[in-house]
Design a protein around this motif. Structure first.
Motif, PDB file in Angstrom:
ATOM      1  N   ALA A 190      -3.825 -21.061  14.890  1.00 23.34           N
ATOM      2  CA  ALA A 190      -4.391 -22.414  14.947  1.00 23.34           C
ATOM      3  C   ALA A 190      -5.237 -22.607  16.200  1.00 23.34           C
ATOM      4  N   ALA A 191      -4.752 -22.120  17.331  1.00 24.07           N
ATOM      5  CA  ALA A 191      -5.528 -22.232  18.571  1.00 24.07           C
ATOM      6  C   ALA A 191      -6.806 -21.418  18.480  1.00 24.07           C
ATOM      7  N   SER A 192      -6.727 -20.242  17.874  1.00 21.46           N
ATOM      8  CA  SER A 192      -7.904 -19.383  17.732  1.00 21.46           C
ATOM      9  C   SER A 192      -8.964 -20.033  16.857  1.00 21.46           C
ATOM     10  N   VAL A 193      -8.539 -20.590  15.740  1.00 27.62           N
ATOM     11  CA  VAL A 193      -9.480 -21.258  14.833  1.00 27.62           C
ATOM     12  C   VAL A 193     -10.122 -22.447  15.542  1.00 27.62           C
ATOM     13  N   HIS A 253     -15.470 -19.868  21.721  1.00 27.87           N
ATOM     14  CA  HIS A 253     -15.388 -18.411  21.621  1.00 27.87           C
ATOM     15  C   HIS A 253     -16.082 -17.947  20.353  1.00 27.87           C
ATOM     16  N   PHE A 254     -16.559 -16.711  20.385  1.00 27.47           N
ATOM     17  CA  PHE A 254     -17.067 -16.082  19.177  1.00 27.47           C
ATOM     18  C   PHE A 254     -15.879 -15.568  18.370  1.00 27.47           C
ATOM     19  N   PRO A 255     -16.022 -15.468  17.057  1.00 27.26           N
ATOM     20  CA  PRO A 255     -14.911 -14.949  16.240  1.00 27.26           C
ATOM     21  C   PRO A 255     -14.444 -13.558  16.702  1.00 27.26           C
ATOM     22  N   VAL A 267     -10.588 -12.389  17.574  1.00 26.57           N
ATOM     23  CA  VAL A 267      -9.930 -11.266  16.900  1.00 26.57           C
ATOM     24  C   VAL A 267      -9.513 -10.208  17.928  1.00 26.57           C
ATOM     25  N   GLY A 268     -10.408  -9.900  18.860  1.00 28.48           N
ATOM     26  CA  GLY A 268     -10.078  -8.932  19.906  1.00 28.48           C
ATOM     27  C   GLY A 268      -8.911  -9.388  20.759  1.00 28.48           C
ATOM     28  N   GLY A 269      -8.918 -10.648  21.149  1.00 29.12           N
ATOM     29  CA  GLY A 269      -7.812 -11.190  21.941  1.00 29.12           C
ATOM     30  C   GLY A 269      -6.507 -11.189  21.174  1.00 29.12           C
ATOM     31  N   GLY A 270      -6.588 -11.482  19.884  1.00 27.18           N
ATOM     32  CA  GLY A 270      -5.391 -11.460  19.047  1.00 27.18           C
ATOM     33  C   GLY A 270      -4.805 -10.063  18.930  1.00 27.18           C
ATOM     34  N   LEU A 271      -5.669  -9.073  18.786  1.00 27.61           N
ATOM     35  CA  LEU A 271      -5.195  -7.684  18.704  1.00 27.61           C
ATOM     36  C   LEU A 271      -4.559  -7.239  20.018  1.00 27.61           C
ATOM     37  N   VAL A 272      -5.189  -7.602  21.123  1.00 28.54           N
ATOM     38  CA  VAL A 272      -4.617  -7.252  22.435  1.00 28.54           C
ATOM     39  C   VAL A 272      -3.274  -7.956  22.618  1.00 28.54           C
ATOM     40  N   GLY A 273      -3.214  -9.239  22.308  1.00 23.90           N
ATOM     41  CA  GLY A 273      -1.975  -9.995  22.455  1.00 23.90           C
ATOM     42  C   GLY A 273      -0.853  -9.465  21.583  1.00 23.90           C
ATOM     43  N   ALA A 274      -1.166  -9.165  20.321  1.00 20.06           N
ATOM     44  CA  ALA A 274      -0.147  -8.626  19.417  1.00 20.06           C
ATOM     45  C   ALA A 274       0.323  -7.253  19.881  1.00 20.06           C
TER      46      ALA A 274
END
Length: 113
Positions: free
Chosen positions: A31-34, A42-44, A48-55
């Motif tokens: 939700a925060a990313s969207v 932010h760019f999509p 996505v990159g931040g989400g992959l790093v975080g996960a």
């Protein structure tokens, strides 16, 4: 026998409580990313990159356990501190939202599993 977790007052089995916690945190992150993309912050691909790093970091933290994770956080924390000091010393380098990133970094460095 530690089959009950501290989550939900010990009502749920620990495994189920952890799954529900993971789903809730993941939904909040999505939700925060969207919202960040929708607001043009932010760019999509950034999200996505931040989400992959975080996960990946979350999985690494769980796999390593609290002691090894804490040891890993020290060099990372020093790097993030050096970055924050450099940006604070040179205001021209500051981007919008810089302060929230510093706060998140401080919370991360001070956290445990």
């Amino acid at each position: 026998d530690d089959k009950r977790g501290v989550f939900a007052g010990g009502v749920l089995p620990r495994g189920l409580a952890l799954v529900l916690l993971r789903v809730a945190l993941g939904a909040g992150a999505v939700a925060a990313s969207v919202a960040r993309v929708a607001k043009g912050r932010h760019f999509p691909t950034d999200v996505v990159g931040g989400g992959l790093v975080g996960a990946s970091l979350a999985e690494l933290a769980v796999a390593l356990g609290p002691t090894q994770w804490a040891r890993l956080k020290y060099p990372v924390g020093l790097t993030m501190t050096a970055e924050a000091v450099a940006v604070l010393a040179a205001p021209a380098l500051r981007e919008r939202g810089f302060l929230i990133h510093v706060i998140i970094a401080m919370l991360w460095c001070g956290s445990t599993l």
